[in-house]
Design an enzyme around this catalytic site. Structure first.
Site, PDB file in Angstrom:
ATOM      1  N   LYS A 107      31.743 -20.234 -11.116  1.00  0.00           N
ATOM      2  CA  LYS A 107      32.030 -18.892 -10.596  1.00  0.00           C
ATOM      3  C   LYS A 107      31.555 -18.871  -9.160  1.00  0.00           C
ATOM      4  O   LYS A 107      30.672 -19.632  -8.771  1.00  0.00           O
ATOM      5  CB  LYS A 107      31.265 -17.829 -11.404  1.00  0.00           C
TER       6      LYS A 107
HETATM    7  P1  NAD Z   1      39.889  -5.992 -10.366  1.00  0.00           P
HETATM    8  O1  NAD Z   1      39.093  -6.022  -9.139  1.00  0.00           O
HETATM    9  O2  NAD Z   1      41.348  -6.268 -10.322  1.00  0.00           O
HETATM   10  O3  NAD Z   1      39.721  -4.570 -11.101  1.00  0.00           O
HETATM   11  C1  NAD Z   1      38.468  -4.041 -11.426  1.00  0.00           C
HETATM   12  C2  NAD Z   1      38.658  -2.617 -11.914  1.00  0.00           C
HETATM   13  O4  NAD Z   1      37.415  -2.113 -12.387  1.00  0.00           O
HETATM   14  C3  NAD Z   1      39.121  -1.647 -10.822  1.00  0.00           C
HETATM   15  O5  NAD Z   1      40.078  -0.749 -11.358  1.00  0.00           O
HETATM   16  C4  NAD Z   1      37.834  -0.904 -10.469  1.00  0.00           C
HETATM   17  O6  NAD Z   1      38.077   0.390  -9.940  1.00  0.00           O
HETATM   18  C5  NAD Z   1      37.194  -0.829 -11.835  1.00  0.00           C
HETATM   19  N1  NAD Z   1      35.782  -0.521 -11.793  1.00  0.00           N
HETATM   20  C6  NAD Z   1      34.816  -1.050 -11.005  1.00  0.00           C
HETATM   21  N2  NAD Z   1      33.631  -0.462 -11.267  1.00  0.00           N
HETATM   22  C7  NAD Z   1      33.861   0.440 -12.257  1.00  0.00           C
HETATM   23  C8  NAD Z   1      33.059   1.357 -12.952  1.00  0.00           C
HETATM   24  N3  NAD Z   1      31.748   1.466 -12.689  1.00  0.00           N
HETATM   25  N4  NAD Z   1      33.627   2.144 -13.909  1.00  0.00           N
HETATM   26  C9  NAD Z   1      34.945   2.065 -14.183  1.00  0.00           C
HETATM   27  N5  NAD Z   1      35.761   1.196 -13.542  1.00  0.00           N
HETATM   28  C10 NAD Z   1      35.219   0.412 -12.594  1.00  0.00           C
HETATM   29  O7  NAD Z   1      39.159  -7.009 -11.376  1.00  0.00           O
HETATM   30  P2  NAD Z   1      39.771  -7.730 -12.652  1.00  0.00           P
HETATM   31  O8  NAD Z   1      40.296  -9.047 -12.231  1.00  0.00           O
HETATM   32  O9  NAD Z   1      40.644  -6.776 -13.393  1.00  0.00           O
HETATM   33  O10 NAD Z   1      38.453  -8.022 -13.498  1.00  0.00           O
HETATM   34  C11 NAD Z   1      37.874  -7.048 -14.371  1.00  0.00           C
HETATM   35  C12 NAD Z   1      36.922  -7.745 -15.334  1.00  0.00           C
HETATM   36  O11 NAD Z   1      37.646  -8.733 -16.086  1.00  0.00           O
HETATM   37  C13 NAD Z   1      35.760  -8.503 -14.696  1.00  0.00           C
HETATM   38  O12 NAD Z   1      34.654  -8.456 -15.572  1.00  0.00           O
HETATM   39  C14 NAD Z   1      36.264  -9.933 -14.618  1.00  0.00           C
HETATM   40  O13 NAD Z   1      35.228 -10.874 -14.562  1.00  0.00           O
HETATM   41  C15 NAD Z   1      37.017  -9.999 -15.936  1.00  0.00           C
HETATM   42  N6  NAD Z   1      38.052 -11.045 -16.004  1.00  0.00           N
HETATM   43  C16 NAD Z   1      39.056 -11.099 -15.109  1.00  0.00           C
HETATM   44  C17 NAD Z   1      40.041 -12.080 -15.252  1.00  0.00           C
HETATM   45  C18 NAD Z   1      41.247 -12.138 -14.356  1.00  0.00           C
HETATM   46  O14 NAD Z   1      42.163 -12.901 -14.677  1.00  0.00           O
HETATM   47  N7  NAD Z   1      41.324 -11.384 -13.279  1.00  0.00           N
HETATM   48  C19 NAD Z   1      39.962 -13.020 -16.291  1.00  0.00           C
HETATM   49  C20 NAD Z   1      38.910 -12.938 -17.199  1.00  0.00           C
HETATM   50  C21 NAD Z   1      37.964 -11.943 -17.048  1.00  0.00           C
END
Ligand code: NAD
Length: 421
Positions: A107
């Site tokens: 990461k």
């Molecule tokens: P992103 O940046 O696209 O979206 C994050 C979202 O979370 C946004 O809508 C933001 O406004 C919201 N957010 C942030 N703080 C918040 C809060 N306190 N309360 C409510 N909403 C809040 O990120 P993502 O890629 O969608 O990742 C989200 C999660 O999924 C993370 O934990 C990431 O590690 C995990 N993840 C992502 C992927 C991927 O393919 N992108 C894969 C596996 C896991």
């Protein structure tokens, strides 16, 4: 190894020791399994639009190199630190091993608020971060991907920066790129689609009809938005709650997803300003009645304070590390009420299709979206069944079962390779 401090690494450490206790792994072997092999910290200087030069902290942690190159996302977030990056790298290792990918976990990221940067500043930051990482990453060493605060465009800048230094296009250095520059169809949707597939399997397990299902989704970014839209449009689930960092909405009769999606598209991806009537406090939203609760934003949102008050039947962990160990203890007592799909399975669709992207880039042979989705579902199905079987046999929670399967594979690899020299 006290360079990894803070509550998120502490969570990863506690989870690991709980699983190590269950597997009776001797103390002597534990540090070698838990602590990351490499941690890189870099200063990332950027000329800002106002003429100042700001220096941001950048990190990359590579957890283990036992089974192949490392693989993992890149997070741009204001409070990012080495402990958080280390924990996410550790979780990524158990996840890759669980679903059978030939990777160790990694990461990385930069402590910054990407929303506060102009597009030019964001590009400069992304390119300089990648340039600083060039000595430590590579298609057979460590492959990056998007995560919180990063997206396809940033992956394209990473790929371009790396390629400029090699003198030819190296598409396989990052995954989650736009399809036009070597990305794969289905990667952007993969994590959310995987969540929806697993929710369907969990609904079958608890004998609940999809058409009578309601869902609350926290986070409306890459993962949360695709999960919500797929649950609603493919499975007929009624989405009653949605939130992001700017607003939270709840309506027991169902939220109009088309209108909300359109609003977010026109307002920089955020939910704020869509409606005053259905507004609710973001924390309150998590404890409203629903069949499926999908935390898909940040870690440590299901805690000992709200775990006893959750009113869902299925907790589908889209985010990494959304549930604290103290909350897990409460959820363990509620196993008959709440079916937990643990994060390392629930959001693994992202890294699975990233793996497909890497393989396609290495071979320069591209698959159809139908092939991608079919193979994704096959892998998720196998892991879902293995976890259910292991949980039953060992009488442990789905999280312990999932992590046990992952930790065992890494441990077996280390034992067979031995300790050099
Ligand atoms: P992103 O940046 O696209 O979206 C994050 C979202 O979370 C946004 O809508 C933001 O406004 C919201 N957010 C942030 N703080 C918040 C809060 N306190 N309360 C409510 N909403 C809040 O990120 P993502 O890629 O969608 O990742 C989200 C999660 O999924 C993370 O934990 C990431 O590690 C995990 N993840 C992502 C992927 C991927 O393919 N992108 C894969 C596996 C896991």
């Amino acid at each position: 190894m006290d360079i990894y401090s803070g509550p998120v690494f502490e969570m990863a450490r506690q989870q690991f020791h709980a699983v190590a206790d269950h597997l009776a792994i001797p103390e002597n072997e534990r540090d070698r399994l838990l602590y990351p092999k490499r941690a890189i910290a870099v200063a990332v200087p950027v000329n800002m639009d106002d003429g100042r030069t700001r220096v941001f902290n950048g990190y990359r942690v590579q957890h283990h190199l036992t089974l192949g190159p490392t693989k993992g996302g890149t997070r741009f977030a204001p409070k990012l630190d080495l402990g958080e990056v280390g924990a996410l790298a550790v979780w990524m290792s158990w996840k890759c091993a669980l679903v059978g990918l030939p990777y160790g976990g990694a990461k990385g990221g930069v402590a910054c608020d990407p929303r506060g940067l102009s597009k030019r500043e964001l590009e400069a930051l992304s390119r300089r971060y990648m340039q600083e990482m060039i000595p430590f990453v590579g298609p057979h060493t460590d492959i990056m991907a998007p995560d919180l605060g990063t997206n396809e465009q940033i992956m394209a800048w990473f790929m371009d920066t790396y390629s400029m230094f090699q003198g030819h296009a190296v598409t396989e250095i990052v995954t989650g790129k736009p399809v036009a520059v070597g990305g794969t169809v289905g990667r952007r949707e993969a994590t959310g689609r995987g969540i929806a597939y697993l929710v369907a399997r969990a609904l079958e397990a608890i004998k609940h009809k999809a058409a009578e299902t309601t869902a609350i989704v926290q986070g409306f970014g890459n993962v949360g938005s695709v999960a919500a839209l797929t649950l609603a449009r493919r499975m007929g689930v009624k989405v009653v709650g949605l939130s992001d960092h700017t607003a939270a909405y709840y309506d027991a009769d169902g939220l109009p997803l088309d209108a909300i999606e359109d609003h977010a598209r026109r307002h920089d991806g955020v939910l704020a300003g869509w409606s005053k009537e259905s507004m609710i406090d973001g924390e309150e939203l998590l404890t409203q009645p629903c069949t499926v609760l999908v935390p898909a934003a940040i870690e440590r949102v299901i805690t000992e304070k709200n775990a006893g008050r959750l009113q869902c039947r299925i907790l589908a962990e889209g985010a990494n590390g959304p549930t604290t160990p103290a909350a897990d203890t409460i959820l363990d007592q509620r196993q008959n009420e709440i079916f937990v799909i643990p994060d390392i399975l629930c959001n693994s669709g992202g890294v699975i299709v990233s793996y497909f992207e890497w393989v396609q880039d290495l071979q320069q042979l591209f698959w159809t979206e139908a092939e991608i989705n079919h193979r994704l579902e096959q892998i998720l199905e196998t892991a879902f069944r293995q976890i259910a079987r292991r949980g039953r046999n060992d009488r442990v929670s789905s999280r312990v079962a999932a992590m046990a399967l992952g930790v065992e594979k890494v441990r077996a690899g280390k034992r067979l390779r031995g300790l050099f020299p």
